[in-house]
Design a protein around this motif. Structure first.
Motif, PDB file in Angstrom:
ATOM      1  N   ARG A   1      10.926   6.171  -5.249  1.00 24.72           N
ATOM      2  CA  ARG A   1      10.112   5.519  -4.400  1.00 24.72           C
ATOM      3  C   ARG A   1      10.041   6.076  -2.638  1.00 24.72           C
ATOM      4  N   LEU A   2      11.166   7.257  -2.951  1.00 27.55           N
ATOM      5  CA  LEU A   2      11.348   7.887  -1.659  1.00 27.55           C
ATOM      6  C   LEU A   2       9.503   8.623  -1.517  1.00 27.55           C
ATOM      7  N   THR A   3       9.374   8.987  -2.702  1.00 27.85           N
ATOM      8  CA  THR A   3       7.940  10.338  -3.274  1.00 27.85           C
ATOM      9  C   THR A   3       6.967   9.727  -3.605  1.00 27.85           C
ATOM     10  N   GLY A   4       6.726   8.086  -3.286  1.00 27.77           N
ATOM     11  CA  GLY A   4       5.891   7.509  -3.345  1.00 27.77           C
ATOM     12  C   GLY A   4       4.959   6.898  -4.896  1.00 27.77           C
ATOM     13  N   GLY A   5       5.969   6.997  -5.235  1.00 26.14           N
ATOM     14  CA  GLY A   5       6.096   7.803  -7.076  1.00 26.14           C
ATOM     15  C   GLY A   5       6.709   5.401  -7.344  1.00 26.14           C
ATOM     16  N   ARG A   6       6.203   5.504  -8.324  1.00 23.35           N
ATOM     17  CA  ARG A   6       7.544   4.114  -9.348  1.00 23.35           C
ATOM     18  C   ARG A   6       8.462   5.008 -10.018  1.00 23.35           C
ATOM     19  N   VAL A   7       9.283   3.723 -10.036  1.00 18.37           N
ATOM     20  CA  VAL A   7      10.241   3.917 -11.473  1.00 18.37           C
ATOM     21  C   VAL A   7      10.005   2.560 -12.894  1.00 18.37           C
ATOM     22  N   TYR A   8      10.204   3.411 -14.038  1.00 21.59           N
ATOM     23  CA  TYR A   8      10.477   2.450 -15.552  1.00 21.59           C
ATOM     24  C   TYR A   8      11.502   2.621 -15.832  1.00 21.59           C
TER      25      TYR A   8
ATOM     26  N   VAL B   1       0.825  -0.933   0.341  1.00 25.40           N
ATOM     27  CA  VAL B   1      -0.098  -0.333  -0.288  1.00 25.40           C
ATOM     28  C   VAL B   1       0.943   1.452   0.014  1.00 25.40           C
ATOM     29  N   THR B   2       0.671   2.091  -0.930  1.00 23.73           N
ATOM     30  CA  THR B   2       1.476   3.230  -0.760  1.00 23.73           C
ATOM     31  C   THR B   2       0.597   4.645  -1.248  1.00 23.73           C
ATOM     32  N   ILE B   3       0.996   5.604   0.112  1.00 21.73           N
ATOM     33  CA  ILE B   3       0.592   7.000   0.054  1.00 21.73           C
ATOM     34  C   ILE B   3       0.571   7.868  -1.289  1.00 21.73           C
ATOM     35  N   SER B   4       0.537   7.484  -2.525  1.00 25.01           N
ATOM     36  CA  SER B   4       1.167   8.295  -3.491  1.00 25.01           C
ATOM     37  C   SER B   4       0.934  10.087  -3.517  1.00 25.01           C
ATOM     38  N   GLN B   5       0.116  10.741  -2.835  1.00 24.54           N
ATOM     39  CA  GLN B   5      -0.068  12.180  -2.403  1.00 24.54           C
ATOM     40  C   GLN B   5      -0.902  12.699  -1.231  1.00 24.54           C
ATOM     41  N   VAL B   6      -0.569  13.592  -0.684  1.00 20.59           N
ATOM     42  CA  VAL B   6      -1.388  13.998   0.571  1.00 20.59           C
ATOM     43  C   VAL B   6      -1.519  15.421  -0.354  1.00 20.59           C
ATOM     44  N   ASP B   7      -2.983  15.298   0.125  1.00 22.23           N
ATOM     45  CA  ASP B   7      -3.388  17.077  -0.474  1.00 22.23           C
ATOM     46  C   ASP B   7      -4.470  17.869   0.717  1.00 22.23           C
ATOM     47  N   PRO B   8      -3.885  18.501   1.627  1.00 25.01           N
ATOM     48  CA  PRO B   8      -4.365  19.154   2.445  1.00 25.01           C
ATOM     49  C   PRO B   8      -4.993  20.680   2.038  1.00 25.01           C
TER      50      PRO B   8
ATOM     51  N   GLU C   1      -6.736   4.107  -8.055  1.00 26.02           N
ATOM     52  CA  GLU C   1      -6.248   4.553  -6.670  1.00 26.02           C
ATOM     53  C   GLU C   1      -7.431   4.853  -5.644  1.00 26.02           C
ATOM     54  N   TYR C   2      -7.524   4.969  -4.478  1.00 20.22           N
ATOM     55  CA  TYR C   2      -8.432   5.155  -3.358  1.00 20.22           C
ATOM     56  C   TYR C   2      -7.880   7.258  -3.384  1.00 20.22           C
TER      57      TYR C   2
ATOM     58  N   VAL D   1      -4.377   6.906  -2.236  1.00 19.08           N
ATOM     59  CA  VAL D   1      -3.247   5.603  -2.350  1.00 19.08           C
ATOM     60  C   VAL D   1      -3.927   4.791  -2.843  1.00 19.08           C
ATOM     61  N   SER D   2      -2.438   3.750  -3.024  1.00 16.49           N
ATOM     62  CA  SER D   2      -2.725   2.583  -4.156  1.00 16.49           C
ATOM     63  C   SER D   2      -1.874   1.936  -3.691  1.00 16.49           C
ATOM     64  N   VAL D   3      -3.090   0.365  -4.060  1.00 18.96           N
ATOM     65  CA  VAL D   3      -2.852  -0.508  -3.419  1.00 18.96           C
ATOM     66  C   VAL D   3      -2.372  -1.804  -4.750  1.00 18.96           C
ATOM     67  N   THR D   4      -1.453  -2.928  -4.696  1.00 16.69           N
ATOM     68  CA  THR D   4      -1.402  -3.703  -4.914  1.00 16.69           C
ATOM     69  C   THR D   4      -1.165  -4.934  -4.802  1.00 16.69           C
ATOM     70  N   ASP D   5      -1.737  -6.793  -5.572  1.00 15.04           N
ATOM     71  CA  ASP D   5      -1.488  -7.327  -4.849  1.00 15.04           C
ATOM     72  C   ASP D   5      -0.087  -8.102  -5.094  1.00 15.04           C
ATOM     73  N   HIS D   6       0.573  -8.738  -5.073  1.00 15.44           N
ATOM     74  CA  HIS D   6       1.504  -9.948  -4.967  1.00 15.44           C
ATOM     75  C   HIS D   6       2.103  -9.812  -6.377  1.00 15.44           C
ATOM     76  N   GLY D   7       1.046  -9.529  -7.412  1.00 15.70           N
ATOM     77  CA  GLY D   7       1.694  -9.741  -8.450  1.00 15.70           C
ATOM     78  C   GLY D   7       1.546  -8.138  -9.656  1.00 15.70           C
ATOM     79  N   ASP D   8       1.600  -7.194  -8.078  1.00 15.84           N
ATOM     80  CA  ASP D   8       2.007  -5.814  -9.093  1.00 15.84           C
ATOM     81  C   ASP D   8       0.698  -5.219  -9.758  1.00 15.84           C
ATOM     82  N   LEU D   9      -0.316  -6.100  -9.066  1.00 21.39           N
ATOM     83  CA  LEU D   9      -1.281  -6.217 -10.110  1.00 21.39           C
ATOM     84  C   LEU D   9      -2.084  -4.506  -8.921  1.00 21.39           C
ATOM     85  N   PRO D  10      -3.009  -3.108  -9.189  1.00 27.07           N
ATOM     86  CA  PRO D  10      -3.777  -2.755  -8.600  1.00 27.07           C
ATOM     87  C   PRO D  10      -5.080  -3.410  -7.929  1.00 27.07           C
TER      88      PRO D  10
END
Length: 537
Positions: A309-316, A70-77, A338-339, A90-99
């Motif tokens: 990684r440290l900002t809740g994103g991903r690398v490709y 589970v990843t907090i991708s962004q905080v919007d205050p 995402e949720y 919030v992003s949630v992925t399973d064991h296969g890295d699928l949302p």
């Protein structure tokens, strides 16, 4: 039976801080402030996997950790003052890295802390899918336009446009733009090389963005360097007035290659300052923005993955236009799945707060992620608890707006200026900005001397005019705040309020000057050689 086994994961940060606790226990601290305050992502791994890992190590077999997270991708205050509400993406992925889709509010637990150590559970929160057409998503595409982007995808020099890496990037960008279906989604475009250039803020017209992408041309003499970290920092500032889900996608074909380091002379805009990836991480974390990074070449920046990684994103990684198009589409699909979790913050007063999300999957495994945001609640009390006092944020906001309008009206006749409105021994005074640099500090040789503040250093902050962009920025070796956000470097906009060691200074510029700098010095900006006038406060 389960045993706690911390595992660092790839997309939301490194495992740090104290050990994870039970599902309902009080989580540990996410780490010290600054870059070390990274998302603390840990999970409870079943004992069988722990034994499998030991067996694998014994026989020399590499056993990869499970991919669910589970990843907090962004905080919007942004709704704190008006609604006493914080929004988490919030992003949630399973064991296969699928949302993981179809989750409800009961699937998550939300905690908040005023010190990063003691967390309190939020009793009520709401959940909504980001893909809701009423919301829309704001994307900013940051493209590498350094000299190497005009080589082939195998890093060979070429004069054939079709073989250039930039041509592949443009084709992939068109595919991404064509795939956007929500009319409320917005896309912006920026490029970086030696300089950062914003081609368009986020807009709804994909056709205009596509034309701008096609118009990007090779860099000129001295413009072929790769100021990667500077570009990320400047691009993140484009989101300051944008609410909702914001996504920064940075594409680079190589490593950070700063102008001043390799030319051994000051950068035309940044001087001798060399931006680091840690500064990029701090900027993105402070703004609550996640970076999706794309390596598009045979060489890679060693730290770009860490920033993502440290900002809740991903690398490709991508090698050609087809792979890059798939990357862009994957980013978009993951964001849409995402949720958005909304909640009322705790009553504890704090400038910075930490929020933690916990999620338990169908197998009973616990996943969590932690990020911080800057709070602006009134006395830490929610609107419901304040009653009529909940109107205070609105009154304060209107008052500040009227004050800024008044200041701007007064300043129209004098051009770009600073106005000291509060501080030790400070009366309200205005100082015109006519020079390339204006030093603010406690020393007698500062351009604007502030007396009576023990925290004020000799040369605490400097307001710099950039003749190339025709804009002002503030720089400081010590942390200051601009509009209540900590920073050491930031481009200034009319009405920005700076807190410099307890002295409140407002920046403004007249309509005559606009973005073109001081009118007293002609069309080419301020003189770098004229002696600065002496000012005291």
């Amino acid at each position: 039976m389960q045993r706690i086994f911390p595992v660092s994961v790839s997309a939301a940060g490194v495992a740090g801080g104290t050990g994870a606790q039970g599902a309902a226990g009080v989580p540990g601290a996410p780490g010290a402030a600054g870059v070390s305050s990274v998302p603390d992502v840990r999970r409870i791994v079943p004992a069988p996997f722990f034994l499998l890992l030991l067996v694998g190590l014994f026989f020399g077999i590499v056993v990869a950790p499970l991919g669910a997270e589970v990843t907090i991708s962004q905080v919007d205050p942004s709704r704190l003052l008006t609604r006493q509400q914080v929004d988490l993406y919030v992003s949630v992925t399973d064991h296969g890295d699928l949302p993981v889709e179809g989750l409800t509010a009961d699937s998550f637990r939300v905690f908040e802390s005023a010190d990063g150590d003691r967390f309190s559970r939020i009793p009520n929160h709401r959940l909504q899918a980001v893909a809701d057409v009423r919301e829309g998503v704001t994307f900013l595409l940051l493209l590498d336009n350094s000299g190497s982007m005009y080589d082939t995808i195998d890093d060979e020099p070429t004069d054939l446009v079709e073989e250039m890496r930039m041509t592949h990037a443009k084709r992939a960008t068109r595919i991404f733009l064509d795939a956007i279906e929500n009319p409320r989604d917005r896309v912006g475009l920026a490029e970086f090389n030696t300089f950062y250039t914003l081609h368009s803020p986020p807009i709804e017209s994909r056709v205009q963005i596509e034309r701008m992408v096609e118009a990007i041309g090779p860099p000129g003499p001295g413009e072929g360097f790769t100021e990667l970290y500077a570009g990320i920092i400047e691009a993140s500032q484009e989101f300051e007035e944008i609410y909702g889900r914001t996504v920064l996608i940075a594409l680079s074909d190589g490593e950070n290659f700063p102008f001043s380091v390799h030319r051994r002379e000051p950068h035309p805009v940044y001087g001798r300052h060399v931006f680091t990836y840690r500064e990029a991480v701090e900027q993105l974390q402070d703004e609550g923005i996640s970076l999706f990074a794309v390596h598009f070449g045979t060489e890679q920046d060693d730290n770009l993955s860490e920033v993502a990684r440290l900002t809740g994103g991903r690398v490709y990684d991508a090698r050609d236009d087809q792979e890059l198009a798939q990357v862009y589409l994957d980013i978009r699909e993951r964001v849409l799945k995402e949720y958005r979790i909304s909640y009322a913050p705790t009553m504890e007063p704090a400038e910075r707060k930490w929020v933690r999300i916990e999620y338990v999957d169908a197998d009973g495994e616990l996943f969590r992620d932690t990020r911080y945001y800057y709070s602006s609640t009134i006395m830490g009390t929610t609107a419901m608890g304040l009653g009529l006092l909940a109107l205070i944020p609105l009154v304060v906001a209107v008052g500040l707006w009227l004050l800024i309008r008044k200041l701007r009206f007064q300043n129209r006749a004098v051009g770009a200026n600073l106005e000291v409105i509060a501080g030790p021994k400070a009366a309200t005074r205005m100082f015109a900005l006519r020079q390339g640099q204006t030093v603010i500090g406690g020393a007698e040789n500062a351009d604007l001397t502030v007396h009576g503040s023990p925290a004020m250093r000799a040369h605490h902050a400097t307001v710099v005019y950039d003749p190339r962009s025709k804009r002002y920025r503030v720089e400081s070796s010590e942390e200051i705040t601009v509009n209540n956000k900590p920073t050491t470097r930031r481009e200034l906009q009319p009405g920005d309020v700076m807190n410099i060691a307890g002295t409140i200074v407002v920046f403004d510029e007249s309509e005559q000057d606009g973005p073109h700098g001081p009118s007293q010095d002609g069309p080419h900006g301020p003189s770098q050689d004229a002696a600065p006038p002496k000012r005291r406060s």
